[in-house]
Design a protein around this motif. Structure first.
Motif: not given
Length: 373
Positions: A294-310
């Protein structure tokens, strides 16, 4: 680049020690003073300055300093009596040693009060001979021969008189305590370069480098630990989870996700080989792994949404297998879902956090309602 120089670490304490020697009216500047800590707990606002004076006095021992040292011991005792989390510091041990080494019976009460400052000091200072204090109402007994043995066998070893005899780990700690991050880093890196480090030293270096914000260096040390921490159940997986945390702190999102995937694979492999006595999802490591997702999701959601969804897909699947997920972890998952506008998922974890039954399955792919935001 800063050099690993003990004199730099000692300089503030030496200056203060000279001030205190010249004017006893200034001793109150080193008194215990409650202040707000960064983590919300009260701390001693003068604790660092008092510690630096004690360090300076360790290597510059003068009989005329005894009254000052007694004052510092009394203030350290008050600090430990007030400590929110109990514990015992190296500075209390040092203050006790610097006073008791003069073998003065008038210090018996000070030593006794230091030992009974809190639960942890009672155990940590139990080696100082004060008579049988195991029963309520027993009074301490002055034992000069026993005190001399303790000073020689314990104190002189733990607190050497010469600067050259002090450990580099201690200089690194003292530099960090005073906010000297560059100096602390210099000592830590020199320790790493002196020879093949063992696992205990690597853990110490990783922890200390992290505490001074040197996350890239800490990640480098942690990579060495990943290769070595394989002789205990789930050890490699735990080491990889920590590596992912450090890589995330460096802003290396892809590396953090790669290490986290390796972490889960290692944990699954250990479980399949029955190296652990319990399935890893029933242990505390599972909560850490989900939280890191979840920490990775929060860090990547804005600029890397594809990574965040994975990442959120993987994290949600693991979280749904935890029967005892704590509210704080569910709230973190809720925030991660909201960062991707996954409102159905966010509602589900919010309901679980509040203890409300939710039968709707986790929705990771945005629904039409989700997509409308």
């Amino acid at each position: 680049m800063e050099t690993a120089d003990p004199d730099q670490v000692l300089a503030p304490g030496r200056a203060d020690l000279e001030k205190m020697r010249s004017d006893p009216s200034l001793w109150s500047e080193l008194n215990y003073e409650e202040a707000d800590g960064v983590e919300g707990y009260p701390v001693d606002g003068n604790g660092v300055r008092r510690a630096a004076v004690l360090w300076a006095a360790q290597y510059d021992r003068r009989p005329e300093d005894l009254d000052l040292l007694r004052h510092l011991l009394e203030q350290e005792t008050i600090n430990h009596q007030a400590a929110h989390l109990q514990g015992i510091s190296d500075e209390l041990r040092l203050a006790v040693y610097l006073v008791v080494r003069w073998i003065d019976s008038t210090d018996l009460k000070r030593i006794y009060e230091a030992r009974f400052a809190n639960f942890d000091t009672w155990f940590a200072l139990s080696g100082i001979p004060l008579g049988d204090l195991s029963r309520p109402g027993r009074e301490p007994v002055w034992d000069p021969a026993g005190i001399r043995r303790w000073v020689k066998e314990i104190g002189d070893v733990a607190f050497p008189k010469r600067i050259e005899e002090e450990t580099e780990a201690e200089w690194a700690r003292r530099a960090r305590v005073q906010g000297m991050a560059a100096e602390a880093k210099a000592f830590l890196l020199r320790m790493l370069q002196t020879g093949p480090p063992d696992t205990g030293l690597l853990r110490f270096l990783q922890y200390e480098l992290s505490r001074i914000g040197e996350f890239a260096e800490a990640a480098g040390v942690q990579r060495l630990l990943v290769a070595r921490d394989n002789n205990r159940p789930y050890g490699t997986g735990s080491a990889l989870c920590r590596l992912s945390e450090l890589e995330l702190r460096c802003g290396n999102l892809e590396d953090a996700w790669r290490s986290l995937r390796r972490c889960v694979a290692s944990l699954e492999n250990d479980e399949a080989r029955k190296l652990g006595h319990r399935p890893w999802r029933q242990l505390g490591i599972a909560r850490h792994v989900v939280a890191q997702h979840m920490e990775i999701v929060l860090a990547s959601a804005e600029h890397y949404p594809g990574l965040a969804h994975e990442v959120v897909t993987s994290g949600a699947a693991l979280l749904d297998e935890l029967a005892d997920a704590p509210p704080a972890l569910l709230a973190l998952a809720c925030d991660a879902a909201l960062s991707l506008s996954l409102r159905s998922m966010a509602d589900r974890y919010d309901q679980r956090a509040r203890g409300v039954s939710a039968t709707e399955p986790a929705v990771v792919t945005p629904t039409s309602d989700d997509a409308r935001g």
